[in-house]
Write a protein that holds these residues in place. Structure first.
Motif, short mmCIF file in Angstrom:
data_model
loop_
_atom_site.label_atom_id
_atom_site.label_comp_id
_atom_site.label_asym_id
_atom_site.label_seq_id
_atom_site.Cartn_x
_atom_site.Cartn_y
_atom_site.Cartn_z
N ILE A 194 0.84 -1.20 0.00
CA ILE A 194 0.00 0.00 0.00
C ILE A 194 0.87 1.26 0.00
N GLN A 195 1.95 1.25 0.77
CA GLN A 195 2.86 2.39 0.79
C GLN A 195 3.49 2.61 -0.58
N GLN A 196 3.87 1.51 -1.24
CA GLN A 196 4.45 1.62 -2.59
C GLN A 196 3.44 2.19 -3.57
N LEU A 197 2.17 1.77 -3.43
CA LEU A 197 1.13 2.28 -4.31
C LEU A 197 0.92 3.78 -4.08
N GLU A 198 0.95 4.20 -2.84
CA GLU A 198 0.80 5.63 -2.54
C GLU A 198 1.95 6.44 -3.13
N ARG A 199 3.18 5.92 -3.02
CA ARG A 199 4.32 6.64 -3.60
C ARG A 199 4.20 6.73 -5.12
N ARG A 200 3.75 5.66 -5.73
CA ARG A 200 3.63 5.66 -7.19
C ARG A 200 2.58 6.66 -7.66
N LEU A 201 1.47 6.77 -6.92
CA LEU A 201 0.40 7.68 -7.29
C LEU A 201 0.67 9.11 -6.81
N GLY A 202 1.60 9.26 -5.90
CA GLY A 202 1.86 10.58 -5.34
C GLY A 202 0.69 11.09 -4.53
N ALA A 203 0.00 10.18 -3.83
CA ALA A 203 -1.19 10.57 -3.08
C ALA A 203 -1.31 9.71 -1.83
N LEU B 215 -10.25 6.42 5.04
CA LEU B 215 -9.96 6.76 3.64
C LEU B 215 -9.82 8.27 3.49
N THR B 216 -8.85 8.68 2.69
CA THR B 216 -8.75 10.08 2.29
C THR B 216 -9.67 10.30 1.09
N GLY B 217 -9.74 11.54 0.63
CA GLY B 217 -10.53 11.82 -0.56
C GLY B 217 -10.01 11.04 -1.76
N ALA B 218 -8.67 11.01 -1.91
CA ALA B 218 -8.08 10.26 -3.01
C ALA B 218 -8.36 8.77 -2.86
N GLY B 219 -8.31 8.28 -1.62
CA GLY B 219 -8.59 6.87 -1.38
C GLY B 219 -10.01 6.49 -1.73
N THR B 220 -10.96 7.38 -1.45
CA THR B 220 -12.36 7.13 -1.78
C THR B 220 -12.54 6.99 -3.29
N VAL B 221 -11.85 7.86 -4.04
CA VAL B 221 -11.92 7.78 -5.51
C VAL B 221 -11.33 6.47 -5.99
N LEU B 222 -10.16 6.09 -5.45
CA LEU B 222 -9.53 4.85 -5.91
C LEU B 222 -10.36 3.63 -5.53
N LEU B 223 -11.03 3.66 -4.39
CA LEU B 223 -11.89 2.54 -4.02
C LEU B 223 -13.01 2.37 -5.04
#
Length: 279
Positions: free
Chosen positions: A36-45, A57-65
């Motif tokens: 999950i940390q690697q995914l966040e770094r890749r997306l920059g979010a 969930l953050t706003g970005a996390g809600t969108v990705l879900l």
């Protein structure tokens, strides 16, 4: 992104707990956290907020879900339909809730079978609320859904009919002699609770009523005087003399729709939909 990463994230986002998500995925928690940390770094979010109280969930996390679920559904659907094609399975699969739209379905199948170039239609009967998932994952090509109870977002749809709703009571109940009722009056029937249907994840909401899985259980419990129920008017064709249907004047109307994936290019499916809208 890889589908593996999406599955990891969706599991954590749905469970809001790394330990439970790891158990659900059949893996250890540390590699899941690193993924999950690697995914966040890749997306920059930042997708998840972690603190001593848990995970949110953050706003970005809600969108990705939301988008991740749709992407995984599309992958599963591609696999299912490819396997069916490889197996040489001809025809269409139509999913509908068991006990619902029986008369409409029979007319649709008869009319479509008479069309030139029609193909066999397999009927997949399911529990309430399961049609959407079976259609999204490719287990079915087309579904009969009922608004406002079933979600239709992400599908193409055509409306087939609209009907009112009925209060179902055991024969002999004092309320069964009424010509009609209002929604506000139904709550006064404290002696008869409402049934509890399963959620999409298989759990049941809290409440005094018994757990119910299908129409057979529902009708038996009404007959025994254990519950009341509210169902569309088309259910009349399935009722026995042990159950009385009372019209509800102000209940939300139920719209039956035929739904299919927007990316479908099947000519037999198009012919089935055209037949349904003619009916």
């Amino acid at each position: 992104m890889e589908t593996r990463e999406l599955r990891y994230f969706v599991a954590v986002a749905e469970e809001l707990h790394f330990g439970r998500a790891a158990r659900r995925l059949g893996m250890a928690q540390p590699p899941l956290s690193r993924a999950i940390q690697q995914l966040e770094r890749r997306l920059g979010a930042t997708l998840l907020e972690r603190d001593s109280h848990g995970v949110t969930l953050t706003g970005a996390g809600t969108v990705l879900l939301r988008e991740g679920r749709a992407a995984l559904d599309a992958v599963d659907a591609a696999e299912q339909r490819t396997r069916r094609a490889a197996a040489g399975t001809a025809g269409l699969v139509l999913v509908t809730k068991a006990g619902a739209t029986g008369e409409l379905l029979a007319k649709l199948l008869d009319a479509y079978a008479a069309e030139p170039g029609s193909v066999p239609v397999e009927i997949l009967l399911c529990r309430p609320g399961e049609q959407e998932g079976l259609l999204r994952t490719g287990r079915a090509d087309v579904a009969l859904l009922h608004r406002p109870f079933d979600a239709t977002s992400g599908f193409d749809t055509e409306e087939l009919g609209t009907e009112g709703q009925l209060l179902l009571l055991p024969a002999g109940h004092p309320g069964s002699t009424r010509p009609h009722v209002l929604m506000s009056e139904i709550d006064d029937l404290a002696d008869l609770p409402m049934p509890r249907w399963p959620r999409h994840d298989g759990t049941y909401p809290d409440g005094p009523g018994p757990e119910v899985l299908d129409a057979t259980q529902l009708f038996q419990l009404i007959t025994l005087g254990r519950i009341r129920a509210i169902l569309p008017e088309s259910v009349r064709t399935q009722l026995t003399g042990a159950i009385v249907a009372v019209p509800i004047l102000d209940a939300p109307r139920v719209t039956t729709v035929i739904a299919w994936p927007p990316q479908s290019r099947s000519r037999p499916l198009a012919a089935l939909i055209q037949t349904a809208t003619r009916l």
